[in-house]
Write a protein that holds these residues in place. Structure first.
Motif, PDB file in Angstrom:
ATOM      1  N   LEU A  45       0.803  -1.215   0.000  1.00 15.60           N
ATOM      2  CA  LEU A  45       0.000   0.000   0.000  1.00 15.60           C
ATOM      3  C   LEU A  45       0.840   1.271   0.000  1.00 15.60           C
ATOM      4  O   LEU A  45       0.388   2.314  -0.444  1.00 15.60           O
ATOM      5  CB  LEU A  45      -0.933   0.017   1.215  1.00 15.60           C
ATOM      6  N   TYR A  46       2.043   1.182   0.529  1.00 19.03           N
ATOM      7  CA  TYR A  46       2.899   2.362   0.581  1.00 19.03           C
ATOM      8  C   TYR A  46       4.360   1.928   0.647  1.00 19.03           C
ATOM      9  O   TYR A  46       4.677   0.809   1.035  1.00 19.03           O
ATOM     10  CB  TYR A  46       2.551   3.248   1.778  1.00 19.03           C
ATOM     11  N   ASN A  47       5.226   2.826   0.274  1.00 16.09           N
ATOM     12  CA  ASN A  47       6.658   2.589   0.360  1.00 16.09           C
ATOM     13  C   ASN A  47       7.162   3.184   1.669  1.00 16.09           C
ATOM     14  O   ASN A  47       6.573   4.124   2.197  1.00 16.09           O
ATOM     15  CB  ASN A  47       7.371   3.235  -0.819  1.00 16.09           C
ATOM     16  N   ARG A  48       8.263   2.626   2.161  1.00 16.24           N
ATOM     17  CA  ARG A  48       8.737   3.084   3.458  1.00 16.24           C
ATOM     18  C   ARG A  48      10.259   3.048   3.514  1.00 16.24           C
ATOM     19  O   ARG A  48      10.882   2.165   2.941  1.00 16.24           O
ATOM     20  CB  ARG A  48       8.177   2.176   4.543  1.00 16.24           C
ATOM     21  N   THR A  49      10.813   3.995   4.236  1.00 14.87           N
ATOM     22  CA  THR A  49      12.241   3.995   4.519  1.00 14.87           C
ATOM     23  C   THR A  49      12.414   3.690   5.999  1.00 14.87           C
ATOM     24  O   THR A  49      11.882   4.391   6.845  1.00 14.87           O
ATOM     25  CB  THR A  49      12.886   5.349   4.173  1.00 14.87           C
ATOM     26  N   TYR A  50      13.140   2.618   6.292  1.00 10.64           N
ATOM     27  CA  TYR A  50      13.409   2.221   7.677  1.00 10.64           C
ATOM     28  C   TYR A  50      14.731   2.818   8.131  1.00 10.64           C
ATOM     29  O   TYR A  50      15.682   2.890   7.359  1.00 10.64           O
ATOM     30  CB  TYR A  50      13.495   0.697   7.791  1.00 10.64           C
ATOM     31  N   VAL A  51      14.800   3.214   9.383  1.00  9.43           N
ATOM     32  CA  VAL A  51      16.041   3.659  10.007  1.00  9.43           C
ATOM     33  C   VAL A  51      16.481   2.517  10.914  1.00  9.43           C
ATOM     34  O   VAL A  51      15.747   2.113  11.816  1.00  9.43           O
ATOM     35  CB  VAL A  51      15.842   4.959  10.815  1.00  9.43           C
ATOM     36  N   ILE A  52      17.677   1.988  10.650  1.00  6.36           N
ATOM     37  CA  ILE A  52      18.136   0.773  11.330  1.00  6.36           C
ATOM     38  C   ILE A  52      19.430   1.043  12.089  1.00  6.36           C
ATOM     39  O   ILE A  52      20.404   1.539  11.528  1.00  6.36           O
ATOM     40  CB  ILE A  52      18.366  -0.363  10.315  1.00  6.36           C
ATOM     41  N   LEU A  53      19.416   0.677  13.365  1.00  7.38           N
ATOM     42  CA  LEU A  53      20.605   0.737  14.203  1.00  7.38           C
ATOM     43  C   LEU A  53      21.087  -0.697  14.386  1.00  7.38           C
ATOM     44  O   LEU A  53      20.328  -1.557  14.843  1.00  7.38           O
ATOM     45  CB  LEU A  53      20.268   1.364  15.564  1.00  7.38           C
ATOM     46  N   THR A  54      22.328  -0.956  14.006  1.00  5.98           N
ATOM     47  CA  THR A  54      22.895  -2.296  14.127  1.00  5.98           C
ATOM     48  C   THR A  54      24.007  -2.287  15.167  1.00  5.98           C
ATOM     49  O   THR A  54      24.923  -1.472  15.097  1.00  5.98           O
ATOM     50  CB  THR A  54      23.453  -2.780  12.774  1.00  5.98           C
ATOM     51  N   LEU A  55      23.901  -3.190  16.137  1.00  4.25           N
ATOM     52  CA  LEU A  55      24.925  -3.377  17.159  1.00  4.25           C
ATOM     53  C   LEU A  55      25.577  -4.732  16.899  1.00  4.25           C
ATOM     54  O   LEU A  55      24.870  -5.737  16.778  1.00  4.25           O
ATOM     55  CB  LEU A  55      24.302  -3.358  18.553  1.00  4.25           C
ATOM     56  N   ARG A  56      26.913  -4.748  16.808  1.00  4.25           N
ATOM     57  CA  ARG A  56      27.618  -5.994  16.498  1.00  4.25           C
ATOM     58  C   ARG A  56      28.824  -6.143  17.400  1.00  4.25           C
ATOM     59  O   ARG A  56      29.571  -5.190  17.632  1.00  4.25           O
ATOM     60  CB  ARG A  56      28.056  -5.984  15.034  1.00  4.25           C
ATOM     61  N   SER A  57      29.021  -7.354  17.907  1.00  2.00           N
ATOM     62  CA  SER A  57      30.158  -7.640  18.781  1.00  2.00           C
ATOM     63  C   SER A  57      31.428  -7.801  17.956  1.00  2.00           C
ATOM     64  O   SER A  57      31.457  -8.507  16.954  1.00  2.00           O
ATOM     65  CB  SER A  57      29.907  -8.922  19.569  1.00  2.00           C
ATOM     66  N   LEU A  58      32.492  -7.137  18.409  1.00  2.00           N
ATOM     67  CA  LEU A  58      33.805  -7.260  17.770  1.00  2.00           C
ATOM     68  C   LEU A  58      34.788  -8.011  18.665  1.00  2.00           C
ATOM     69  O   LEU A  58      35.947  -8.148  18.320  1.00  2.00           O
ATOM     70  CB  LEU A  58      34.372  -5.862  17.477  1.00  2.00           C
ATOM     71  N   ASP A  59      34.314  -8.483  19.798  1.00  2.00           N
ATOM     72  CA  ASP A  59      35.181  -9.086  20.802  1.00  2.00           C
ATOM     73  C   ASP A  59      35.050 -10.605  20.811  1.00  2.00           C
ATOM     74  O   ASP A  59      33.960 -11.132  20.624  1.00  2.00           O
ATOM     75  CB  ASP A  59      34.824  -8.521  22.179  1.00  2.00           C
ATOM     76  N   SER A  60      36.146 -11.272  21.081  1.00  2.00           N
ATOM     77  CA  SER A  60      36.109 -12.733  21.133  1.00  2.00           C
ATOM     78  C   SER A  60      35.440 -13.247  22.404  1.00  2.00           C
ATOM     79  O   SER A  60      35.006 -14.397  22.457  1.00  2.00           O
ATOM     80  CB  SER A  60      37.526 -13.304  21.015  1.00  2.00           C
ATOM     81  N   GLU A  61      35.349 -12.407  23.423  1.00  2.39           N
ATOM     82  CA  GLU A  61      34.666 -12.792  24.663  1.00  2.39           C
ATOM     83  C   GLU A  61      33.164 -12.527  24.532  1.00  2.39           C
ATOM     84  O   GLU A  61      32.755 -11.543  23.916  1.00  2.39           O
ATOM     85  CB  GLU A  61      35.221 -11.987  25.839  1.00  2.39           C
ATOM     86  N   PRO A  62      32.313 -13.357  25.123  1.00  3.00           N
ATOM     87  CA  PRO A  62      30.860 -13.129  25.069  1.00  3.00           C
ATOM     88  C   PRO A  62      30.475 -11.819  25.754  1.00  3.00           C
ATOM     89  O   PRO A  62      31.105 -11.409  26.728  1.00  3.00           O
ATOM     90  CB  PRO A  62      30.274 -14.318  25.832  1.00  3.00           C
ATOM     91  N   ILE A  63      29.455 -11.165  25.214  1.00  2.00           N
ATOM     92  CA  ILE A  63      28.924  -9.924  25.779  1.00  2.00           C
ATOM     93  C   ILE A  63      27.412 -10.071  25.910  1.00  2.00           C
ATOM     94  O   ILE A  63      26.744 -10.542  24.987  1.00  2.00           O
ATOM     95  CB  ILE A  63      29.236  -8.711  24.882  1.00  2.00           C
ATOM     96  N   THR A  64      26.881  -9.669  27.040  1.00  2.00           N
ATOM     97  CA  THR A  64      25.438  -9.646  27.250  1.00  2.00           C
ATOM     98  C   THR A  64      24.972  -8.201  27.207  1.00  2.00           C
ATOM     99  O   THR A  64      25.424  -7.373  28.000  1.00  2.00           O
ATOM    100  CB  THR A  64      25.061 -10.276  28.607  1.00  2.00           C
ATOM    101  N   LEU A  65      24.085  -7.893  26.290  1.00  2.00           N
ATOM    102  CA  LEU A  65      23.528  -6.553  26.147  1.00  2.00           C
ATOM    103  C   LEU A  65      22.232  -6.493  26.945  1.00  2.00           C
ATOM    104  O   LEU A  65      21.284  -7.223  26.665  1.00  2.00           O
ATOM    105  CB  LEU A  65      23.266  -6.254  24.672  1.00  2.00           C
ATOM    106  N   ASN A  66      22.200  -5.633  27.962  1.00  2.00           N
ATOM    107  CA  ASN A  66      21.042  -5.549  28.846  1.00  2.00           C
ATOM    108  C   ASN A  66      20.082  -4.422  28.507  1.00  2.00           C
ATOM    109  O   ASN A  66      18.879  -4.541  28.762  1.00  2.00           O
ATOM    110  CB  ASN A  66      21.505  -5.382  30.295  1.00  2.00           C
ATOM    111  N   LYS A  67      20.596  -3.330  27.957  1.00  2.00           N
ATOM    112  CA  LYS A  67      19.742  -2.167  27.712  1.00  2.00           C
ATOM    113  C   LYS A  67      20.319  -1.329  26.577  1.00  2.00           C
ATOM    114  O   LYS A  67      21.537  -1.187  26.470  1.00  2.00           O
ATOM    115  CB  LYS A  67      19.642  -1.324  28.982  1.00  2.00           C
ATOM    116  N   VAL A  68      19.421  -0.764  25.753  1.00  2.00           N
ATOM    117  CA  VAL A  68      19.803   0.176  24.695  1.00  2.00           C
ATOM    118  C   VAL A  68      18.874   1.373  24.791  1.00  2.00           C
ATOM    119  O   VAL A  68      17.652   1.211  24.806  1.00  2.00           O
ATOM    120  CB  VAL A  68      19.680  -0.459  23.285  1.00  2.00           C
TER     121      VAL A  68
END
Length: 125
Positions: A45-68
Motif C-alpha cells: 500500500l505504501y513505500n517506506r524507509t526504515y532507520v536501522i541501528l545495528t549493534l555488532r560484537s567485535l570481541d572474542s569474549e561473550p557480551i550480554t547486552l542488557n539495555k539500549v
C-alpha cells in the motif's frame, strides 16, 4: 519491473556519520560496532524507509547486552516486523542485533548501551 529498478528499490543506503564512543564503568566501546543506516522498502500500500541501528560484537569474549537507549530513551525501536526486542541479548564475536528505530535518521544523536561488563555511549554527529 526491470531488474535494475528492483535492485534500486531494495537497496540499503548507508549515509556517512561520524561516530565516537565513550566507555564508562570499565566497558571498552571498541568491543561493539554501532552502525546507523536506512533501508528503502517497497510496500503493497505504501513505500517506506526504515532507520536501522545495528549493534555488532567485535570481541572474542561473550557480551550480554542488557539495555539500549537511543536519544536518552526518546527514540523507541522494534524488530523488523514490529516484533518486540527481547533483552538481554547475548553476543559472540560477529553476532549482531538490528533495531528498527521510530525516529528519523537525522534525529539520532546518541546511543547508550548497558552490558554485563559496563556501559558505553556512542555519539553521532
Amino acid at each position: 519491473m526491470n531488474i535494475l529498478k528492483k535492485l534500486m528499490l531494495s537497496a540499503v543506503i548507508t549515509l556517512p556519520l561520524t561516530l565516537s564512543g565513550c566507555g564508562t564503568s570499565g566497558f571498552n566501546p571498541d568491543r561493539m560496532e554501532v552502525n546507523l543506516n536506512t533501508e528503502y522498502s517497497e510496500g503493497g500500500l505504501y513505500n517506506r524507509t526504515y532507520v536501522i541501528l545495528t549493534l555488532r560484537s567485535l570481541d572474542s569474549e561473550p557480551i550480554t547486552l542488557n539495555k539500549v537507549d537511543v536519544n536518552n530513551g526518546r527514540c523507541s525501536y522494534t524488530g523488523r516486523y514490529n516484533d518486540p526486542i527481547k533483552l538481554p541479548a547475548y553476543f559472540q564475536i560477529g553476532q549482531s542485533l538490528q533495531l528498527y528505530l521510530r525516529c528519523s535518521y537525522d534525529a539520532v544523536v546518541k546511543v547508550d548501551i548497558e552490558t554485563d561488563q559496563g556501559s558505553a555511549s556512542y555519539s553521532f554527529k
